[in-house]
Design a protein around this motif. Structure first.
Motif, short mmCIF file in Angstrom:
data_model
loop_
_atom_site.label_atom_id
_atom_site.label_comp_id
_atom_site.label_asym_id
_atom_site.label_seq_id
_atom_site.Cartn_x
_atom_site.Cartn_y
_atom_site.Cartn_z
N ASP A 178 0.82 -1.20 0.00
CA ASP A 178 0.00 0.00 0.00
C ASP A 178 0.86 1.26 0.00
O ASP A 178 0.56 2.25 -0.68
N HIS A 179 1.95 1.21 0.78
CA HIS A 179 2.85 2.37 0.84
C HIS A 179 3.52 2.61 -0.52
O HIS A 179 3.57 3.75 -0.99
N LEU A 180 4.00 1.55 -1.14
CA LEU A 180 4.65 1.69 -2.45
C LEU A 180 3.66 2.23 -3.48
O LEU A 180 4.02 3.09 -4.31
N LEU A 181 2.44 1.71 -3.44
CA LEU A 181 1.42 2.18 -4.39
C LEU A 181 1.12 3.65 -4.16
O LEU A 181 0.97 4.42 -5.14
N ALA A 182 1.07 4.08 -2.90
CA ALA A 182 0.82 5.49 -2.60
C ALA A 182 1.97 6.36 -3.09
O ALA A 182 1.75 7.47 -3.59
N ALA A 185 1.61 6.68 -6.80
CA ALA A 185 0.49 7.57 -7.09
C ALA A 185 0.88 9.03 -6.89
O ALA A 185 0.54 9.90 -7.70
N ALA A 186 1.60 9.30 -5.79
CA ALA A 186 2.03 10.67 -5.53
C ALA A 186 3.01 11.14 -6.60
O ALA A 186 2.95 12.30 -7.06
N ALA A 187 3.92 10.25 -7.01
CA ALA A 187 4.86 10.60 -8.06
C ALA A 187 4.14 10.91 -9.36
O ALA A 187 4.45 11.90 -10.05
N LYS A 188 3.16 10.10 -9.68
CA LYS A 188 2.39 10.30 -10.92
C LYS A 188 1.65 11.63 -10.89
O LYS A 188 1.61 12.37 -11.86
N ALA A 189 1.06 11.96 -9.72
CA ALA A 189 0.33 13.21 -9.58
C ALA A 189 1.24 14.42 -9.76
O ALA A 189 0.81 15.47 -10.24
N ASP A 190 2.51 14.25 -9.39
CA ASP A 190 3.47 15.35 -9.52
C ASP A 190 4.24 15.31 -10.84
O ASP A 190 5.18 16.08 -11.03
N GLY A 191 3.86 14.38 -11.73
CA GLY A 191 4.53 14.29 -13.02
C GLY A 191 5.91 13.68 -12.96
O GLY A 191 6.75 13.93 -13.84
N LEU A 192 6.16 12.86 -11.95
CA LEU A 192 7.47 12.23 -11.79
C LEU A 192 7.41 10.77 -12.21
O LEU A 192 6.36 10.13 -12.12
N ASP A 193 8.54 10.22 -12.65
CA ASP A 193 8.65 8.84 -13.08
C ASP A 193 9.24 8.02 -11.93
O ASP A 193 10.43 8.11 -11.65
N ALA A 194 8.40 7.24 -11.24
CA ALA A 194 8.86 6.50 -10.07
C ALA A 194 9.92 5.46 -10.43
O ALA A 194 10.87 5.26 -9.67
N GLU A 195 9.76 4.79 -11.56
CA GLU A 195 10.74 3.78 -11.99
C GLU A 195 12.11 4.43 -12.19
O GLU A 195 13.12 3.94 -11.70
N ARG A 196 12.12 5.54 -12.92
CA ARG A 196 13.39 6.22 -13.19
C ARG A 196 13.99 6.80 -11.91
O ARG A 196 15.21 6.75 -11.70
N ALA A 197 13.13 7.33 -11.04
CA ALA A 197 13.62 7.91 -9.80
C ALA A 197 14.30 6.86 -8.93
O ALA A 197 15.38 7.12 -8.36
N LEU A 198 13.70 5.68 -8.81
CA LEU A 198 14.31 4.63 -8.00
C LEU A 198 15.60 4.14 -8.63
O LEU A 198 16.60 3.91 -7.94
N ARG A 199 15.61 4.00 -9.95
CA ARG A 199 16.83 3.55 -10.62
C ARG A 199 17.96 4.56 -10.41
O ARG A 199 19.12 4.18 -10.20
N THR A 200 17.63 5.85 -10.43
CA THR A 200 18.64 6.88 -10.19
C THR A 200 19.16 6.81 -8.76
O THR A 200 20.37 6.94 -8.51
N ALA A 201 18.24 6.57 -7.81
CA ALA A 201 18.66 6.44 -6.41
C ALA A 201 19.56 5.22 -6.22
O ALA A 201 20.53 5.26 -5.45
N VAL A 202 19.27 4.13 -6.92
CA VAL A 202 20.11 2.93 -6.85
C VAL A 202 21.50 3.23 -7.39
O VAL A 202 22.50 2.76 -6.85
#
Length: 226
Positions: A178-182, A185-202
């Motif tokens: 649920d936390h990951l989905l939220a 969802a927040a990233a999508k609402a802000d126009g951010l790419d969650a997949e790319r963001a996590l890959r960059t953090a890695v």
């Protein structure tokens, strides 16, 4: 056209069938290892779905589809003019590796608990990978970002490198999901790419691991704590 020869085992019949298809099917003859990659990825995900939500029949089918990909790659490799190998070579190589990593089964090592088994496995694996220059070597960078993060975090922890900042802990996978989905969802609402963001953090975490591995690197908090 002759039928598929009956070998000594189902595995032999499978390899025979692949060989005949490669000999007689013009589409198959034009396929190389790289061209098979999308099919392997798709079949692997279908297998995961069968494991998590499918029936026994689904699991049998999807395991067979993944096995077919292995046999297909081996058949392509068997016809390589420079460095051929076949399905038997693949099976022999993985058998040797698994025997080496289970000395508590095939040798005199004692591993009465799951924790002992993990210790033995990691020790055997470490001897195989002794020539690696970094703990991060061997991690496929094309993995989905969550799976990649899990792998890199495991290797990083062995060097005392932790992600920053740390977040709340979760009681179970439902809460985590649920936390990951939220977060997505927040990233999508802000126009951010969650997949790319996590890959960059890695990648940032990976850079810290490489820094920690450099000769003369300052000890991590975990190192200082013993």
């Amino acid at each position: 056209m002759s039928s598929v020869p009956v070998g000594d085992t189902s595995g032999a019949r499978l390899v025979d069938a692949m060989r005949q298809i490669r000999d007689r099917c013009v589409w198959t003859q034009g396929i190389d290892h790289r061209m098979l990659v999308p099919y392997l990825i798709e079949e692997s995900y279908e297998l995961v779905e069968a494991v998590e939500a499918g029936s026994r029949e689904d699991l049998v089918e999807e395991l067979g589809d993944v096995l077919w990909q292995v046999v297909f790659h081996a058949e392509i490799a068997s016809r390589d003019p420079d460095a051929p190998f076949d399905f038997d070579d693949v099976a022999e190589a993985v058998t040797r590796k698994m025997v080496h990593r289970h000395p508590h089964v095939f040798g005199d090592e004692q591993a009465p608990t799951p924790e002992d088994v993990l210790r033995v496995w990691n020790a055997a694996k470490a001897t195989e990978k002794a020539q690696r220059a970094s703990a991060l070597e061997g991690i496929p960078q094309a993995m989905p970002s969550l799976a990649l993060a899990d792998k890199v975090l495991g290797r990083a922890a062995s060097l005392g490198v932790r992600p920053e900042p740390e977040v709340e802990r979760f009681a179970d996978e439902d809460a985590l999901g649920d936390h990951l989905l939220a977060v997505v969802a927040a990233a999508k609402a802000d126009g951010l790419d969650a997949e790319r963001a996590l890959r960059t953090a890695v990648r940032r975490l990976s850079a810290r691991v490489l820094d920690a591995e450099r000769p003369g690197a300052a000890p991590t908090t975990a190192d200082r704590d013993g």
